[in-house]
Design an enzyme around this catalytic site. Structure first.
Site, PDB file in Angstrom:
ATOM      1  N   LYS A 167      42.855  36.199  43.476  1.00  0.00           N
ATOM      2  CA  LYS A 167      41.553  36.856  43.440  1.00  0.00           C
ATOM      3  C   LYS A 167      40.437  35.914  43.901  1.00  0.00           C
ATOM      4  O   LYS A 167      39.649  36.268  44.782  1.00  0.00           O
ATOM      5  CB  LYS A 167      41.275  37.390  42.026  1.00  0.00           C
ATOM      6  CG  LYS A 167      42.241  38.492  41.604  1.00  0.00           C
ATOM      7  CD  LYS A 167      42.010  38.961  40.188  1.00  0.00           C
ATOM      8  CE  LYS A 167      42.237  37.899  39.136  1.00  0.00           C
ATOM      9  NZ  LYS A 167      43.638  37.423  39.055  1.00  0.00           N
ATOM     10  N   THR A 168      40.373  34.737  43.333  1.00  0.00           N
ATOM     11  CA  THR A 168      39.336  33.772  43.686  1.00  0.00           C
ATOM     12  C   THR A 168      39.496  33.302  45.124  1.00  0.00           C
ATOM     13  O   THR A 168      38.504  33.157  45.852  1.00  0.00           O
ATOM     14  CB  THR A 168      39.383  32.570  42.718  1.00  0.00           C
ATOM     15  OG1 THR A 168      39.181  33.068  41.386  1.00  0.00           O
ATOM     16  CG2 THR A 168      38.324  31.533  43.045  1.00  0.00           C
ATOM     17  N   ASP A 222      46.721  34.222  38.900  1.00  0.00           N
ATOM     18  CA  ASP A 222      47.294  33.484  40.028  1.00  0.00           C
ATOM     19  C   ASP A 222      47.801  34.381  41.155  1.00  0.00           C
ATOM     20  O   ASP A 222      48.721  34.020  41.881  1.00  0.00           O
ATOM     21  CB  ASP A 222      48.406  32.539  39.553  1.00  0.00           C
ATOM     22  CG  ASP A 222      48.704  31.451  40.583  1.00  0.00           C
ATOM     23  OD1 ASP A 222      47.766  31.021  41.269  1.00  0.00           O
ATOM     24  OD2 ASP A 222      49.874  31.056  40.712  1.00  0.00           O
ATOM     25  N   HIS A 229      44.002  36.195  33.358  1.00  0.00           N
ATOM     26  CA  HIS A 229      44.813  35.823  32.203  1.00  0.00           C
ATOM     27  C   HIS A 229      44.683  36.870  31.104  1.00  0.00           C
ATOM     28  O   HIS A 229      43.606  37.397  30.849  1.00  0.00           O
ATOM     29  CB  HIS A 229      44.376  34.452  31.683  1.00  0.00           C
ATOM     30  CG  HIS A 229      45.343  33.849  30.721  1.00  0.00           C
ATOM     31  ND1 HIS A 229      45.402  34.231  29.404  1.00  0.00           N
ATOM     32  CD2 HIS A 229      46.296  32.902  30.891  1.00  0.00           C
ATOM     33  CE1 HIS A 229      46.346  33.539  28.789  1.00  0.00           C
ATOM     34  NE2 HIS A 229      46.901  32.724  29.674  1.00  0.00           N
TER      35      HIS A 229
END
Length: 119
Positions: A13-14, A10, A65
């Site tokens: 990155k995306t 979170d 994660h």
């Protein structure tokens, strides 16, 4: 050139890959439902060399994660440059350090730190 993302879950990155390329790398229904990357995501950005020849920059978006570090490792193994993302509102977190260690162990010596969520 292949550019890989790295950093804690979170930390954006995306979102960064999407902003640079226009490509949504989270494509699985579970990724969309949970709001996290689970699998490696891929995107390309067309560009040009200084002499005008066409080129492309490939991006590998990795999960942040802790349980998916093996997937991050698979994605990081083929990159030329790493973008280590750190969220301004969170700072350096455990997976930030873990991803940096993986990049170091793989011999990735070129990269940049990207501060996200600065707003």
């Amino acid at each position: 050139m292949i550019v890989g993302t790295a950093g804690h879950i979170d930390h954006g990155k995306t979102t960064l890959v999407r902003a640079l390329t226009g490509v949504e790398t989270d494509r699985l229904p579970e990724e969309k439902a949970r709001g996290i990357s689970i699998e490696l995501g891929y995107a390309y950005l067309p560009g040009a060399t200084p002499d005008g020849s066409p080129t492309r920059i490939g991006f590998i978006d990795v999960p942040g994660h802790e349980r998916l570090v093996h997937t991050m490792l698979a994605g990081a193994s083929g990159i030329d440059l790493a973008l280590l993302l750190v969220a301004a509102d969170d700072g350096i977190m455990p997976q930030t350090r873990e991803h940096l260690a993986v990049l170091s162990l793989l011999g990735v010596s070129h990269g940049a730190v990207v501060i996200t969520k600065a707003d």
